[in-house]
Scaffold this active site. Structure first.
Site, PDB file in Angstrom:
ATOM      1  N   SER A 141       0.846  -1.119   0.052  1.00  0.00           N
ATOM      2  CA  SER A 141       0.037  -0.151   0.130  1.00  0.00           C
ATOM      3  C   SER A 141       0.930   1.273   0.103  1.00  0.00           C
ATOM      4  O   SER A 141       1.996   1.112   0.272  1.00  0.00           O
ATOM      5  CB  SER A 141      -0.881  -0.156   1.241  1.00  0.00           C
ATOM      6  OG  SER A 141      -1.531   1.084   1.431  1.00  0.00           O
ATOM      7  N   TYR A 154      -2.267  -1.406  10.305  1.00  0.00           N
ATOM      8  CA  TYR A 154      -2.484  -1.261   8.965  1.00  0.00           C
ATOM      9  C   TYR A 154      -0.961  -0.795   8.464  1.00  0.00           C
ATOM     10  O   TYR A 154      -0.455  -1.504   7.610  1.00  0.00           O
ATOM     11  CB  TYR A 154      -3.335  -0.458   8.253  1.00  0.00           C
ATOM     12  CG  TYR A 154      -3.613  -0.842   6.856  1.00  0.00           C
ATOM     13  CD1 TYR A 154      -4.245  -1.640   6.354  1.00  0.00           C
ATOM     14  CD2 TYR A 154      -3.139   0.302   5.966  1.00  0.00           C
ATOM     15  CE1 TYR A 154      -4.563  -2.172   4.906  1.00  0.00           C
ATOM     16  CE2 TYR A 154      -3.316   0.057   4.531  1.00  0.00           C
ATOM     17  CZ  TYR A 154      -4.089  -1.004   4.204  1.00  0.00           C
ATOM     18  OH  TYR A 154      -4.074  -1.193   2.872  1.00  0.00           O
TER      19      TYR A 154
END
Length: 259
Positions: A141, A154
Site C-alpha cells: 500500500s 495497517y
C-alpha cells in the site's frame, strides 16, 4: 506470454478480483482465496472461466491460521499445478488511535496483512527455486511507504510487507525468482468505501462528497486507482521484460508519495 499457474490470496473483491480478471483474460490458471458466500464464489469462478482462465480453483481458508495457510498452498499445487506466480493481496483495516486500538484487531490486521504473506511465500519458494522460475507480488500500500494517523496496525503491517519483499528478493536474487511489492494509493475497494462511509457519517456530508474530499487530500491526480490498472502492473512483473525488476516497492498512487 507463457501460461502460468497463479495463486491470488484475497481475490473475491476489490484489487484481488480485478487482478484475477486481468490474469484470467490472459489465459492463466487461477487459484484464489477470499471471503465470500457460496453463491458469490460460484459467480466469481464462472466469471474467471468466461474471461478465459485455463482453470479456476477456490480455497476457503482462514489465513490468520498459519498452519492452514501452508496446507492450502500444498493442496493448491496438488490440485492445480506448481505455483509459478504468487500474489499476496488479502487485507483488512481498523482505524483508531493507538490508546483505543483493540488488541484483537491489532493481531488480526498483522496476521492477515503481513504474517499470511510469510506463510504463503515460505510454502512456494522451494518449488520455485527447483524450477528456476517464480514471481512473487505482494500488494502492499502507499501506507507501506508513508503513514497516516489512527492506522497503526495497517501501516505497520504494510511497511512490514515492503521489508519482507526486499528481504526475500535478496534471498532469491540468483534463483530466477523476482519479488516485488505494489503500493497502491486510494483504490475504490470495499475497504476504502467503508472508510468513506465512516467519514460521511461523522461529517453529515454525502458519500460522494467525502469520496471527493478523500481523493483530493492525498492523491494529486485526484483519480482513484483501479484494480484493473494494478492487474496490468502484475502482468508486467510476470513478463520477461521485468526479469531484473526485483526488490522494488512500486507506488501506483497518483503522485501521493511524491509529496
Amino acid at each position: 506470454m507463457i501460461t502460468r499457474y497463479v495463486f491470488i490470496i484475497g481475490a473475491t473483491s476489490g484489487i484481488g478480483y480485478g487482478i484475477a480478471q486481468i490474469l484470467a483474460s490472459e489465459g492463466h490458471h487461477i487459484a484464489y482465496n477470499g471471503l465470500a458466500d457460496f453463491e458469490e464464489i460460484i459467480a466469481i469462478s464462472d466469471k474467471l472461466k468466461d474471461l478465459g482462465a485455463a482453470s479456476v480453483h477456490y480455497f476457503d481458508v482462514d489465513i490468520r491460521n498459519g498452519d492452514a495457510v501452508r496446507e492450502m498452498m500444498a493442496t493448491a499445487e496438488l490440485t492445480m499445478g506448481p505455483i509459478d506466480v504468487l500474489i499476496n493481496n488479502a487485507g483488512i483495516q481498523h482505524v483508531a488511535p493507538i490508546e483505543k486500538f483493540p488488541i484483537s484487531r491489532w493481531d488480526d490486521v498483522i496476521a492477515v496483512n503481513l504474517t499470511a504473506n510469510f506463510h504463503t511465500i515460505a510454502s512456494v519458494i522451494d518449488g520455485m527455486r527447483i524450477r528456476g522460475f517464480g514471481r512473487i507480488i505482494n500488494i502492499s500500500s502507499v501506507h507501506g511507504l508513508v503513514a497516516s494517523a489512527n492506522k497503526s496496525a495497517y501501516v505497520s503491517a504494510k511497511h512490514g510487507v515492503v521489508g519482507l519483499t526486499k528481504t526475500i528478493a535478496l534471498e532469491c536474487a540468483t534463483d530466477g525468482i523476482t519479488v516485488n511489492a505494489i503500493c497502491p494509493g486510494w483504490v475504490r475497494t470495499p475497504l476504502v468505501e467503508a472508510q468513506i462511509h465512516e467519514r460521511s457519517e461523522a461529517s453529515g456530508r454525502s458519500f460522494e462528497e467525502e469520496a471527493s474530499t478523500l481523493i483530493q487530500e492525498r492523491q494529486p491526480n485526484q483519480t482513484f486507482v483501479t484494480p484493473e490498472q494494478i492487474g496490468s502492473l502484475c502482468l508486467y512483473l510476470m513478463s520477461e521484460a521485468a526479469v531484473s525488476v526485483t526488490g522494488m516497492a512500486m507506488p501506483i498512487d497518483g503522485a501521493w508519495t511524491a509529496h
